[in-house]
Design a protein around this motif. Structure first.
Motif, mmCIF file in Angstrom:
data_model
loop_
_atom_site.group_PDB
_atom_site.id
_atom_site.type_symbol
_atom_site.label_atom_id
_atom_site.label_comp_id
_atom_site.label_asym_id
_atom_site.label_seq_id
_atom_site.Cartn_x
_atom_site.Cartn_y
_atom_site.Cartn_z
ATOM 1 N N TYR A 179 -7.290 0.801 3.102
ATOM 2 C CA TYR A 179 -6.780 1.993 2.402
ATOM 3 C C TYR A 179 -7.926 2.765 1.744
ATOM 4 N N THR A 235 -5.980 -3.413 1.560
ATOM 5 C CA THR A 235 -6.395 -2.565 0.441
ATOM 6 C C THR A 235 -7.767 -1.954 0.717
ATOM 7 N N VAL A 251 -2.125 8.870 3.781
ATOM 8 C CA VAL A 251 -2.388 7.462 4.094
ATOM 9 C C VAL A 251 -1.159 6.613 3.751
ATOM 10 N N SER A 295 -3.928 10.649 -0.420
ATOM 11 C CA SER A 295 -3.231 9.372 -0.606
ATOM 12 C C SER A 295 -1.817 9.419 -0.027
ATOM 13 N N LEU A 333 0.815 -1.211 0.000
ATOM 14 C CA LEU A 333 0.000 0.000 0.000
ATOM 15 C C LEU A 333 0.850 1.263 0.000
ATOM 16 N N ALA A 385 -0.306 3.758 -2.746
ATOM 17 C CA ALA A 385 -0.739 5.100 -2.325
ATOM 18 C C ALA A 385 0.092 6.185 -3.005
#
Length: 252
Positions: free
Chosen positions: A205, A202, A87, A84, A52, A56
């Protein structure tokens, strides 16, 4: 105002159920590794976090590129890029932390200047710089353009991080899943648990992104309304000054 909806609440329930399933498989049902022992269970968090981090920052770079193109320029892309990145930094930090905890019993040290660890740390610092740049005051459009350029430059490090274990044969092992021969050498149940972790993280996310994006949209609305209010107040002050001066600049 709220950042949640029926869809995000449903997604949140799915994420919680997925985390419960991941804990069951990761801690109870999947076997310990013959070499690494129970420390291999950290991989069910470490690998999805690393994945991720890549994904991201790819979203950040792509959104930044779309913002730089005049034809597709929109604050939507800027908000998406910033959300993004925030995160992604969290997942990158989690990947580094779990890697350090795993490294202590496996390598005998929490940290070493291995190629993968070093390049990942550089990536983490670069995106922290990206987020710091976004906090600088100034024209929103200029700030968004600068951030987009920095986001694109920083993303160059992502393939370097991924290929570092192949380009520099240091301490970190080669990829387990993303192998060139597409033949992961791992127990079936461990492989299933690893893929379960990838799916659950995912979804997490996506859930975090929806909330962070909506929060960014609300922040922009507050800023816009504050600017509009300031302009209205200034116009009211100017009108009041004009009334005091009277027609043709004469005092009433």
């Amino acid at each position: 105002m709220t950042t949640s909806s029926k869809a995000t609440r449903t997604l949140g329930v799915l994420v919680l159920a997925g985390i419960a399933a991941l804990l069951l498989f990761g801690l109870v049902l999947s076997p310990a590794d013959e070499v690494q022992g129970d420390s291999v269970r950290l991989m069910y968090v470490h690998v999805p976090s690393a994945w991720l981090a890549y994904a991201a920052f790819l979203v950040t770079a792509t959104s930044g590129l779309l913002y730089l193109i005049r034809r597709t320029r929109s604050r939507v892309w800027d908000r998406l890029a910033a959300s993004s990145a925030e995160v992604g930094v969290v997942f990158t930090g989690l990947a580094i932390l779990t890697g350090m905890i795993w490294g202590r019993p496996t390598w005998g040290v929490y940290w070493t200047w291995d190629a993968r660890l070093t390049s990942t740390s550089v990536l983490f610092i670069m995106y922290l710089g990206y987020l710091a740049l976004r906090r600088l005051p100034g024209d929103p459009d200029v700030r968004a353009k600068r951030a987009a350029v920095v986001g694109l430059v920083a993303f160059v490090n992502v393939p370097i991080v991924h290929m570092s274990v192949l380009w520099w044969r240091t301490l970190h092992q080669e990829p387990t899943l993303a192998r060139l021969d597409l033949d992961p050498t791992i127990d079936d149940l461990m492989l299933f648990t690893l893929f379960l972790g990838l799916v659950v993280f995912t979804l997490l996310y996506v859930w975090l992104m929806v909330h962070r994006y909506r929060l960014a949209w609300l922040e922009d609305r507050v800023d816009d309304e504050g600017l509009e209010r300031a302009i209205a107040e200034r116009r009211a002050e100017a009108a009041a000054d004009g009334a005091l001066v009277g027609p043709a600049g004469s005092a009433p």
